[in-house]
Every structure is written in C-alpha cells, then in structure tokens.
Scaffold this motif. Sequence first.
Motif, PDB file in Angstrom:
ATOM      1  N   LEU A 138       0.908  -1.141   0.150  1.00  0.00           N
ATOM      2  CA  LEU A 138       0.231   0.053  -0.022  1.00  0.00           C
ATOM      3  C   LEU A 138       0.896   1.373  -0.149  1.00  0.00           C
ATOM      4  N   ILE A 139       0.593   2.333  -0.961  1.00  0.00           N
ATOM      5  CA  ILE A 139       1.215   3.381  -0.955  1.00  0.00           C
ATOM      6  C   ILE A 139       0.416   4.642  -0.312  1.00  0.00           C
ATOM      7  N   GLU A 140       1.085   5.428  -0.028  1.00  0.00           N
ATOM      8  CA  GLU A 140       0.226   6.885   0.307  1.00  0.00           C
ATOM      9  C   GLU A 140      -0.392   7.342  -0.824  1.00  0.00           C
ATOM     10  N   ASN A 141      -1.596   7.930  -0.679  1.00  0.00           N
ATOM     11  CA  ASN A 141      -2.288   8.292  -1.922  1.00  0.00           C
ATOM     12  C   ASN A 141      -2.256   9.887  -1.911  1.00  0.00           C
ATOM     13  N   ASP A 142      -1.644  10.334  -3.028  1.00  0.00           N
ATOM     14  CA  ASP A 142      -1.469  11.877  -3.123  1.00  0.00           C
ATOM     15  C   ASP A 142      -2.662  12.660  -3.307  1.00  0.00           C
ATOM     16  N   HIS A 143      -3.648  11.894  -3.851  1.00  0.00           N
ATOM     17  CA  HIS A 143      -4.887  12.609  -4.187  1.00  0.00           C
ATOM     18  C   HIS A 143      -5.833  12.502  -3.051  1.00  0.00           C
ATOM     19  N   ALA A 144      -5.915  11.790  -2.305  1.00  0.00           N
ATOM     20  CA  ALA A 144      -6.776  11.769  -0.974  1.00  0.00           C
ATOM     21  C   ALA A 144      -6.196  11.544   0.349  1.00  0.00           C
ATOM     22  N   GLN A 145      -6.067  12.595   0.954  1.00  0.00           N
ATOM     23  CA  GLN A 145      -5.102  12.625   2.379  1.00  0.00           C
ATOM     24  C   GLN A 145      -5.709  11.419   3.343  1.00  0.00           C
ATOM     25  N   GLY A 146      -4.970  10.628   3.946  1.00  0.00           N
ATOM     26  CA  GLY A 146      -5.384   9.871   4.895  1.00  0.00           C
ATOM     27  C   GLY A 146      -5.984   8.499   4.380  1.00  0.00           C
ATOM     28  N   THR A 147      -5.383   8.314   2.862  1.00  0.00           N
ATOM     29  CA  THR A 147      -5.833   6.991   2.505  1.00  0.00           C
ATOM     30  C   THR A 147      -4.452   6.301   1.791  1.00  0.00           C
ATOM     31  N   LEU A 148      -4.599   5.050   1.572  1.00  0.00           N
ATOM     32  CA  LEU A 148      -3.627   4.423   0.791  1.00  0.00           C
ATOM     33  C   LEU A 148      -4.088   3.484  -0.217  1.00  0.00           C
ATOM     34  N   GLU A 149      -3.071   3.516  -1.288  1.00  0.00           N
ATOM     35  CA  GLU A 149      -3.646   2.956  -2.322  1.00  0.00           C
ATOM     36  C   GLU A 149      -2.726   1.527  -2.581  1.00  0.00           C
ATOM     37  N   CYS A 150      -3.335   0.464  -3.138  1.00  0.00           N
ATOM     38  CA  CYS A 150      -2.863  -0.846  -3.082  1.00  0.00           C
ATOM     39  C   CYS A 150      -1.982  -0.732  -4.464  1.00  0.00           C
ATOM     40  N   ALA A 151      -0.841  -0.757  -4.570  1.00  0.00           N
ATOM     41  CA  ALA A 151       0.275  -0.708  -5.668  1.00  0.00           C
ATOM     42  C   ALA A 151       0.520  -2.083  -6.115  1.00  0.00           C
ATOM     43  N   ALA A 152       0.610  -3.056  -5.400  1.00  0.00           N
ATOM     44  CA  ALA A 152       0.576  -4.288  -5.634  1.00  0.00           C
ATOM     45  C   ALA A 152       0.120  -5.346  -4.727  1.00  0.00           C
ATOM     46  N   ALA A 153      -0.280  -6.644  -5.294  1.00  0.00           N
ATOM     47  CA  ALA A 153      -0.710  -7.716  -4.304  1.00  0.00           C
ATOM     48  C   ALA A 153      -0.761  -8.709  -5.013  1.00  0.00           C
ATOM     49  N   SER A 154      -0.573 -10.048  -4.178  1.00  0.00           N
ATOM     50  CA  SER A 154      -0.381 -11.199  -4.707  1.00  0.00           C
ATOM     51  C   SER A 154      -1.747 -11.744  -5.177  1.00  0.00           C
ATOM     52  N   ARG A 155      -2.806 -10.999  -4.778  1.00  0.00           N
ATOM     53  CA  ARG A 155      -4.253 -11.204  -5.423  1.00  0.00           C
ATOM     54  C   ARG A 155      -4.496 -10.037  -6.232  1.00  0.00           C
ATOM     55  N   ASP A 156      -4.491 -10.179  -7.563  1.00  0.00           N
ATOM     56  CA  ASP A 156      -4.544  -9.062  -8.541  1.00  0.00           C
ATOM     57  C   ASP A 156      -5.690  -7.967  -8.167  1.00  0.00           C
ATOM     58  N   SER A 157      -6.831  -8.696  -7.934  1.00  0.00           N
ATOM     59  CA  SER A 157      -8.132  -7.885  -7.730  1.00  0.00           C
ATOM     60  C   SER A 157      -8.072  -6.821  -6.821  1.00  0.00           C
ATOM     61  N   LEU A 158      -7.016  -6.936  -5.976  1.00  0.00           N
ATOM     62  CA  LEU A 158      -6.794  -5.795  -4.836  1.00  0.00           C
ATOM     63  C   LEU A 158      -6.024  -4.491  -5.492  1.00  0.00           C
ATOM     64  N   VAL A 159      -5.292  -4.745  -6.423  1.00  0.00           N
ATOM     65  CA  VAL A 159      -4.616  -3.448  -6.923  1.00  0.00           C
ATOM     66  C   VAL A 159      -5.472  -2.497  -7.363  1.00  0.00           C
ATOM     67  N   GLY A 160      -5.084  -1.321  -6.751  1.00  0.00           N
ATOM     68  CA  GLY A 160      -6.006  -0.188  -7.068  1.00  0.00           C
ATOM     69  C   GLY A 160      -6.882   0.058  -5.907  1.00  0.00           C
ATOM     70  N   SER A 161      -6.993  -0.812  -5.147  1.00  0.00           N
ATOM     71  CA  SER A 161      -8.060  -0.564  -3.969  1.00  0.00           C
ATOM     72  C   SER A 161      -7.760   0.547  -2.893  1.00  0.00           C
ATOM     73  N   ILE A 162      -8.447   1.179  -2.436  1.00  0.00           N
ATOM     74  CA  ILE A 162      -8.188   2.200  -1.413  1.00  0.00           C
ATOM     75  C   ILE A 162      -8.469   1.840   0.031  1.00  0.00           C
ATOM     76  N   TRP A 163      -7.148   2.060   0.745  1.00  0.00           N
ATOM     77  CA  TRP A 163      -7.368   1.751   2.398  1.00  0.00           C
ATOM     78  C   TRP A 163      -7.322   3.058   2.773  1.00  0.00           C
ATOM     79  N   LYS A 164      -7.927   2.778   4.420  1.00  0.00           N
ATOM     80  CA  LYS A 164      -7.781   3.936   5.244  1.00  0.00           C
ATOM     81  C   LYS A 164      -6.469   3.881   6.235  1.00  0.00           C
ATOM     82  N   ALA A 165      -5.969   5.166   6.278  1.00  0.00           N
ATOM     83  CA  ALA A 165      -4.756   5.043   7.197  1.00  0.00           C
ATOM     84  C   ALA A 165      -5.146   5.482   8.505  1.00  0.00           C
TER      85      ALA A 165
END
Length: 660
Positions: A67-94
């Motif tokens: 998960l990488i800090e999301n520049d566009h939405a403060q306090g969130t993280l974006e999934c940059a890579a995952a062993s499960r493809d469907s998770l890539v791009g998902s947004i997580w809360k910090a």
Amino acid sequence: MEGSEELRETLVAMRREIDLLRVEATHANLLLNALDSVLCVDGDADPFAGVFSALLPVFEYSHAIVLIENDHAQGTLECAAASRDSLVGSIWKAGRTFSKVLAGRIITTLSSADSEEWPDGIDVGLSQSQPALYLPLRVRNRRGLLMLLRDCDSSGFDRTHVALARKFSLLASHAFAATRANQTEAESHRLKQLTEQLKASQAELTFRANHDQLTGLPNRSHIQELVDAILMRKQPGQQLALAFIDLDNFKQVNDFYGHAAGDALLKRVADRVRAEIRKTDLIGRISGDEFVFILDPFREQAEVSALIARIRDRLQQPFEIDGARIRVSASIGVAFFPTHGSDYETLRRNADTAMYQAKTTSKGSIGFFNQTLGKEAAEKISLEHSLRTALRNRDFRYALQAKVDIRDQRIVGFEALARWVDAQGRVHPPGKFLALASELGLLDGITNIVLDALIDDLPRLDACFGTDVSYSINISAAQAAKIAFMEQFVQRIAGTGRAGSFTLELTEEAFVAAGPFQSRIFPLLREVGVGVSIDDFGTGYSSLSILADITADELKVDRSLITSIHQRPRSQSILRAIESLSAALSMYVVAEGIETVEERDFLLNATSITCGQGYLFHKPQFVDELIRSQTPTMPMPASGERFSSAHPSSRSPQSSALSF
Ligand code: C2E
Ligand code: MG
Ligand code: MG
C-alpha cells in the motif's frame, strides 16, 4: 567413546547452531533475490512479482499487499501491488495501525488489520483473524507499507521474522530510491554498500554453516553432502574408503589441561591429518573429537592401510601445547564403498562400528569393517530399542548391598545398585546397560526410578534396619555435571526430610576440573546435608591429587586394590597412603569388594579400616529378599574359603540363592 554424554550434548548444540546458520544463510540469499528484482526492473515496470516470490519461502505468507500513500486523497493508501490481482488499485484508510507503520514501525499482529482500515465495497476475500506482519516501505519517495498475511490457523510471525523484515524494509526502500531516475550519487553508493555487506555476510554465513569453526574443516552435514556427491559420480568398479577417527582419552585432556588446550589439540590433530592426506582426499570434523576422512581414489586396499597407519602413527607423536607435552592416540575404523555401503551414512556408521571395536580391543588401533561387526552393531541397536522400551515401562529396580563394620559384620549402610529386569524376568547388572543408557541419554530416568523406589521402600527398611543406616546412590560423572538434573534430584532427597541418611557415590572424574559439580552441586549437597562419597578410588586419572581440592565424607577404595591385598606389598603401600590421607582429611574409608577372609583379616590386622563391602559379607539383593533373609548373624567362614564373583550361586553367609 570418552564422555559420550557430554560429547552428545555438544553435538546436539552444534547441530542446532548449524541448522540455524543454514536457515539464516538461505534467508539472506532469498532477501538478496528480492532486492535483485527491485533493482533489475526498468522504468515503471512492476518489481513486486519478483519480490513476492522471493519473500514467500522466508515469511511463508498467504497474501502480500503493498500500500502506498495516496497523493490525491489524504489519509488514504492505494494498493500498488498484491499477490491477489483484484486488490490492486483498492483504497485503504490510514488508521492507527497503518499510521504507525508509515512512521517506520514494524508491527506483527495475530489478528489482521484494523477492519476500519480495510477498503470499502470490495470483497477483499481475507479474514480478519489472520496473523499479519506490516513493514514500512518507501517506494519512489512515497511512504508505504508491505503487509504479509498468513492463513488463519497458522502460527504468528516471530522475532526472527521481524529482524528479517527490518533488514528487508531498509534495503528495499534504498533499492526503490536507487531505481528512481533522479537518484543521487550518495544514495546509490549507500545501496551498493548495503548490498555488498549483505552478500559478504551471506557468503560468511554459508561458510560457517558448512564448516567447523574451530578447525575450519567441513562439518558433519557438509561432509555428508560432499561424500554423497562423490558417490553419485562413481562408476561401476570404482572404490572409496571412509575412515572414522576418534581420539582416545580426549575427555581427560579437556579435564586435565582445560578446554583451551583441548581446542588447540583438536586444531593440531586436524593439521596433522591434513598434512598426511593427498590433494584428492577429504577430511571433516563431525563432532567433538571425531573426524572422518575420505580416501579417493586408490588402487589397492594396502594403499589405504598404509596411509591410515601413517596417520595413526603421526597422531601418536606428542603435541606441544602451551608448554605441556600432551600425548593422545587415535582409534580408527575403515569402511569401503561399495562393499560396506553405498551412501555416506551407512559407510560412516560401519566405519564407526569398526573404530569402536578397534578401540575396545586396544586404544590407538585400526579396525576394518566386516559383516560380523555389522551383526554386533545390529545387536547394539536391538539393545538400544529394548532399553528405551524398558525405561518407558519403568522396568528398572534396585538391589541393596550392605556396607558392614568388618569387625562384627554390623550393617552400617546400604548401596543401591540399579538392575534392569527384562520382559522375560531376567535380571541384568549395570555392566550390561549403563554405558549404553548413558550414551542414549536414558541414565537420568533410570537414576530417578532408583531414587523413587528407594524412597518408597524407606518405611519398610527403617522397620527392619533402624533409621541410623545410610543409603548410597551412584551418580555418574556426566550426571553430576548436569545442574538441572542434580538440583531436582537433591531436592527430591531433601523432600524426604532425611537428607542425612543419603549419600551420593561419585567416581573421581566428577571431581576433576572446576566444573559445575564443584561450583554449584557440591555446595548444594553440603547445604542440604546429603553425604558425598568418592567411589572406585584408585582407578581414576588423577586419584590422590583430587583429594587436595575436595572434601568428601567417604572414600571407597576400589576392589582392584583390595583383591588379594594380603599378598601384594605394593597395593598395601598404596592403601596405607590412602588411609593416612583420608585420616588427615577426615574421610571415612570403605574397602570395596572384599571376597575372602584373608583380605578381611589383613584389613583388620594391618590397617585401621573398619568398614567394608563385598561378597564375603553380603551380595546385592532386592529389598523383599533382603528383608526376608534377615536372620541372626551366622559365624564367618574360616580362612581360605572364597566366595567367587564368577559363581553367583556360591555360598555367602547371609545371601540367599536369589542374590546376584
Ligand atoms: P560400584 O558403585 O563400585 O558398585 C559396586 C559393584 O561391585 C557392584 O556391581 C557390586 O555388585 C560389585 N561388588 C560388590 N562386592 C563385590 C565383591 O566382593 N566382588 C565382586 N566381584 N564384585 C562386588 P554392580 O551392581 O554390577 O554395579 C557395577 C557398577 O555400576 C557400580 O559400581 C556403579 O559404578 C554402577 N552403578 C550401579 N548402579 C548404578 C546407578 O543406579 N547409577 C549409576 N550411575 N551407576 C550405577
Ligand atoms: Mg558405588
Ligand atoms: Mg565402587
């Protein structure tokens, strides 16, 4: 083999250490692979596929998510890579957990992420109760984290994983920084340095995992790999010889000259053997004082015999160590491929058997394996099996042999002697099982059985013999040095409230060198009030000299000195010296193994010894039989009558036909 119990413990510890080193080396290697995949990708290509597969065997995860800090939405993280493809791009809360990780902490939890942090609206397909490991990761100058999850029912991540995660987090962040287009010179230098360090430590770990640190020789597992590899390449008709070397009396050298001298000696032994063998031969150290070497190739077995005899002779030359001239000898056993085995383990075992046989016949000799020896080894394995079963079934008992006042035959104490009663009801003396039980680590269990049974029998014994008699239990030198075992044993005795009625019989080896027995156990025995007896005195390595260092309550003069004492002036002089030393040190002397009236009469008339033990008076008996046989004292036999140990059925005034 000398001090086999101690050596066994050292061996187990060494094996454990090597196994750990091997795991560490493998892990270091895998981490390097993970870093390589970060460094080797071009531009914006995804480096994580390589990272995930390299990390999998190290951390044994089921899911990996970056998960990488999301520049566009403060306090969130974006999934940059995952062993499960469907998770890539998902947004997580910090949330709380992620913020701590982003700030640089490594966190392990047994139940995974704080559910509030998980992405909305996507079926992550992950349970909330998975063990998780979070580690910070800076990717292209942005803060992020790597999250590794294990299956719900697996164990959590431990401290080793955290240590590895820390290394990886640091190095991977540098690696990502380095792959940036605007990477600075300093950053790339630092990365190079770190990678070099890791590579060097990996090489060092691999070397340490494969070599014995003291001698630098290949260790047990490495020599096995090397030999098995050689054997795989052998063509039909090609031979190889494997020799097993065991130093004689190494334990005494350690005890007498100290461990530093022992270590130096092992190094010098390795050097001497190395100097004798040819370039194509191999040598390895497989445990304390055991080495193997491989002779390959050779044309005739006579060549092998000559080389081994030369090595044996070289090892017999004295070693000068720290100003001391130390002499050792080595017993050597040899097995041939393919006649005596087609793999390393069989060859080693057979060479070991041949060595053991050679050593038993005469120390410093050479033995070649043959099928008869194989049969003996099989018998040993069967005995091993029976002994383990016997301990599980508690098939051990003890016999009591009286110590008497030789002037009037009054019983002053008893010695408990272990007996193994097998499934057929046959009674085996310690000579049959003690050494092997000790080698197998079963002796403590047997000794505890003896003590338990004796404590259980105390009320009956008290009723028959009163409470003034003492009870002795034998403890081997190896046992005496085991603090945990001895503390528990002594506490058990103290728990009877009768510590003063018990004595421990230890042979001289237990007292030499400032070992744990001297420093920890001996003071404990003194405090609790358990007596200490030096058993088989006069047969050990140092005898009289140990008396200067230790105070015991009792000294038992070995049977070898007492047998025919009336006819042996030299033994008489030695006995007199022991006697006066013991008197000066206030030790009570017991003469062991008195078999004839002449021996007893000599002791009575020519010495001040009043206590004795031997077949003349009593043989060892089981408690039931002993109590039953308590009849009024009979007259002693006249001079000349002898009770031979070779004939258990021979008459003894107070022993029944069941005694042994
Ligand atoms: P030890 O402690 O010196 O015990 C004396 C041994 O000499 C006993 O043999 C005893 O039966 C034998 N013996 C006594 N009087 C005579 C005699 O007049 N003539 C002859 N020929 N032999 C005599 P045993 O019971 O076979 O024990 C042998 C050794 O085994 C003991 O020697 C002791 O070192 C060891 N041992 C026995 N029980 C235990 C035990 O529970 N634990 C340990 N660690 N060692 C034990
Ligand atoms: Mg004894
Ligand atoms: Mg003895």
